[in-house]
Scaffold this motif. Structure first.
Motif, PDB file in Angstrom:
ATOM      1  N   LEU A  44       0.793  -1.228   0.000  1.00  0.00           N
ATOM      2  CA  LEU A  44       0.000   0.000   0.000  1.00  0.00           C
ATOM      3  C   LEU A  44       0.829   1.285   0.000  1.00  0.00           C
ATOM      4  O   LEU A  44       0.404   2.304  -0.564  1.00  0.00           O
ATOM      5  N   GLN A  45       1.991   1.258   0.644  1.00  0.00           N
ATOM      6  CA  GLN A  45       2.734   2.489   0.887  1.00  0.00           C
ATOM      7  C   GLN A  45       3.128   3.290  -0.353  1.00  0.00           C
ATOM      8  O   GLN A  45       3.062   4.527  -0.320  1.00  0.00           O
ATOM      9  N   PRO A  46       3.536   2.657  -1.464  1.00  0.00           N
ATOM     10  CA  PRO A  46       3.903   3.477  -2.636  1.00  0.00           C
ATOM     11  C   PRO A  46       2.760   4.377  -3.105  1.00  0.00           C
ATOM     12  O   PRO A  46       2.980   5.538  -3.461  1.00  0.00           O
ATOM     13  N   VAL A  47       1.544   3.834  -3.096  1.00  0.00           N
ATOM     14  CA  VAL A  47       0.386   4.622  -3.525  1.00  0.00           C
ATOM     15  C   VAL A  47       0.025   5.658  -2.466  1.00  0.00           C
ATOM     16  O   VAL A  47      -0.278   6.817  -2.777  1.00  0.00           O
ATOM     17  N   GLU A  48       0.071   5.250  -1.197  1.00  0.00           N
ATOM     18  CA  GLU A  48      -0.210   6.190  -0.109  1.00  0.00           C
ATOM     19  C   GLU A  48       0.758   7.367  -0.138  1.00  0.00           C
ATOM     20  O   GLU A  48       0.348   8.523   0.067  1.00  0.00           O
ATOM     21  N   ALA A  82      -0.244   7.724  -9.001  1.00  0.00           N
ATOM     22  CA  ALA A  82      -0.811   6.882  -7.952  1.00  0.00           C
ATOM     23  C   ALA A  82      -1.860   5.931  -8.522  1.00  0.00           C
ATOM     24  O   ALA A  82      -1.931   4.752  -8.134  1.00  0.00           O
ATOM     25  N   ILE A  83      -2.669   6.430  -9.458  1.00  0.00           N
ATOM     26  CA  ILE A  83      -3.677   5.576 -10.101  1.00  0.00           C
ATOM     27  C   ILE A  83      -2.999   4.437 -10.861  1.00  0.00           C
ATOM     28  O   ILE A  83      -3.414   3.270 -10.773  1.00  0.00           O
ATOM     29  N   LYS A  84      -1.941   4.772 -11.587  1.00  0.00           N
ATOM     30  CA  LYS A  84      -1.208   3.756 -12.343  1.00  0.00           C
ATOM     31  C   LYS A  84      -0.596   2.707 -11.405  1.00  0.00           C
ATOM     32  O   LYS A  84      -0.694   1.499 -11.667  1.00  0.00           O
ATOM     33  N   LYS A  85      -0.002   3.177 -10.324  1.00  0.00           N
ATOM     34  CA  LYS A  85       0.592   2.261  -9.358  1.00  0.00           C
ATOM     35  C   LYS A  85      -0.473   1.349  -8.732  1.00  0.00           C
ATOM     36  O   LYS A  85      -0.248   0.159  -8.504  1.00  0.00           O
ATOM     37  N   ALA A  86      -1.621   1.929  -8.439  1.00  0.00           N
ATOM     38  CA  ALA A  86      -2.712   1.148  -7.855  1.00  0.00           C
ATOM     39  C   ALA A  86      -3.178   0.068  -8.829  1.00  0.00           C
ATOM     40  O   ALA A  86      -3.412  -1.086  -8.438  1.00  0.00           O
ATOM     41  N   GLU A 118      -9.192  -4.359  -1.070  1.00  0.00           N
ATOM     42  CA  GLU A 118     -10.212  -3.319  -0.928  1.00  0.00           C
ATOM     43  C   GLU A 118      -9.583  -1.983  -0.522  1.00  0.00           C
ATOM     44  O   GLU A 118     -10.018  -0.922  -0.977  1.00  0.00           O
ATOM     45  N   SER A 119      -8.556  -2.046   0.320  1.00  0.00           N
ATOM     46  CA  SER A 119      -7.849  -0.823   0.715  1.00  0.00           C
ATOM     47  C   SER A 119      -7.182  -0.171  -0.493  1.00  0.00           C
ATOM     48  O   SER A 119      -7.190   1.060  -0.639  1.00  0.00           O
ATOM     49  N   MET A 120      -6.601  -1.014  -1.371  1.00  0.00           N
ATOM     50  CA  MET A 120      -5.957  -0.471  -2.571  1.00  0.00           C
ATOM     51  C   MET A 120      -6.992   0.146  -3.511  1.00  0.00           C
ATOM     52  O   MET A 120      -6.748   1.202  -4.118  1.00  0.00           O
ATOM     53  N   LYS A 121      -8.159  -0.485  -3.617  1.00  0.00           N
ATOM     54  CA  LYS A 121      -9.222   0.080  -4.457  1.00  0.00           C
ATOM     55  C   LYS A 121      -9.669   1.437  -3.909  1.00  0.00           C
ATOM     56  O   LYS A 121      -9.949   2.366  -4.675  1.00  0.00           O
ATOM     57  N   ALA A 122      -9.735   1.526  -2.585  1.00  0.00           N
ATOM     58  CA  ALA A 122     -10.114   2.799  -1.963  1.00  0.00           C
ATOM     59  C   ALA A 122      -9.065   3.869  -2.229  1.00  0.00           C
ATOM     60  O   ALA A 122      -9.394   5.039  -2.485  1.00  0.00           O
ATOM     61  N   LEU A 123      -7.791   3.483  -2.169  1.00  0.00           N
ATOM     62  CA  LEU A 123      -6.713   4.428  -2.473  1.00  0.00           C
ATOM     63  C   LEU A 123      -6.789   4.880  -3.932  1.00  0.00           C
ATOM     64  O   LEU A 123      -6.572   6.060  -4.237  1.00  0.00           O
ATOM     65  N   ARG A 124      -7.111   3.948  -4.809  1.00  0.00           N
ATOM     66  CA  ARG A 124      -7.234   4.312  -6.225  1.00  0.00           C
ATOM     67  C   ARG A 124      -8.360   5.334  -6.410  1.00  0.00           C
ATOM     68  O   ARG A 124      -8.207   6.325  -7.139  1.00  0.00           O
ATOM     69  N   ALA A 125      -9.487   5.083  -5.758  1.00  0.00           N
ATOM     70  CA  ALA A 125     -10.611   6.013  -5.859  1.00  0.00           C
ATOM     71  C   ALA A 125     -10.237   7.386  -5.295  1.00  0.00           C
ATOM     72  O   ALA A 125     -10.622   8.435  -5.850  1.00  0.00           O
ATOM     73  N   ALA A 129     -10.206  10.910  -7.408  1.00  0.00           N
ATOM     74  CA  ALA A 129     -10.878  12.120  -6.927  1.00  0.00           C
ATOM     75  C   ALA A 129      -9.893  13.270  -6.770  1.00  0.00           C
ATOM     76  O   ALA A 129     -10.190  14.418  -7.129  1.00  0.00           O
ATOM     77  N   GLY A 130      -8.714  12.963  -6.239  1.00  0.00           N
ATOM     78  CA  GLY A 130      -7.694  13.998  -6.071  1.00  0.00           C
ATOM     79  C   GLY A 130      -7.214  14.546  -7.396  1.00  0.00           C
ATOM     80  O   GLY A 130      -7.016  15.755  -7.560  1.00  0.00           O
TER      81      GLY A 130
END
Length: 217
Positions: free
Chosen positions: A88-92, A128-132, A147-154, A158-159
């Motif tokens: 998760l951390q790279p996207v976060e 971040a979207i690409k990484k996700a 599911e956490s990664m999908k939430a990060l992608r969303a 949005a960002g």
């Protein structure tokens, strides 16, 4: 009596040395072969002591086994947590950096100074979207992490949309309507059904005399 006493002495010696099996064998022999001798009570007491010691050792081994199992479970949980963090951390991190850039752009004192940070934010959200997407394609450690990664992608989508809309409004405010529409189109590339992006493009199109219609072609 003499032989019984020698057996008793051997039993006591074995007990002191921790050779409980030998001590038990000697004490049992006394009770079997020398019943009624004066060492019989001592042999019975020694057998009780041996059983107590064996129980104590068994309990110690069981406790140690439980500690080992707990340590193994804790280590497994730690390794699992590290895998989840690594996933998760790279996207976060990209999202956090993008949010900082976006905030810096919004706080800029002039339109010209806001453009750089806002563009940097939008690009980092896209990254971040690409990484996700790459992480989801590779597979998550577990369902919850997926599911956490999908939430990060969303969140990144949005960002990114908001960063592009901030750019669109900023460019529109200084009369750069073509750029404003282009940024709206980039926002819609991330989220084709985004109502705010469509509305903003329409407003800029109307204000700028047709740039939106050309941008949609």
């Amino acid at each position: 009596e003499g032989l019984a006493q020698r057996l008793m002495d051997a039993a006591n010696k074995s007990f002191k040395l921790g050779n409980f099996d030998h001590a038990k064998a000697y004490a049992s022999a006394i009770l079997t072969k020398f019943e009624g001798t004066k060492v019989e009570p001592e042999a019975e007491a020694l057998l009780d002591a041996i059983e107590a010691k064996l129980d104590e050792e068994s309990n110690k081994k069981a406790a140690q086994r439980r500690r080992n199992e707990a340590a193994m479970e804790a280590n497994e949980e730690k390794v699992a947590a590290q895998k989840i963090d690594a996933y998760l951390q790279p996207v976060e991190k990209l999202i956090a950096e993008a949010n900082k850039d976006n905030t810096r752009g919004l706080k800029a004192k002039s339109v010209s100074k806001s453009k750089g940070p806002l563009e940097a934010a939008a690009k980092k959200f896209e990254h971040a979207i690409k990484k996700a997407d790459e992480a989801l394609a590779k597979g998550a450690p577990d369902t919850q992490t997926a599911e956490s990664m999908k939430a990060l992608r969303a969140e990144a989508v949005a960002g990114g949309v908001q960063a592009y809309l901030n750019l669109a409004n900023s460019m529109s405010a200084r009369g750069s309507y073509q750029e404003g529409v282009a940024y709206c189109n980039q926002a819609l590339a991330l989220d084709p059904n985004n109502a705010e992006a469509k509305s903003t493009r329409q407003v800029i199109s109307s204000t700028g005399g047709g740039w939106g219609r050309r941008g949609r072609r």
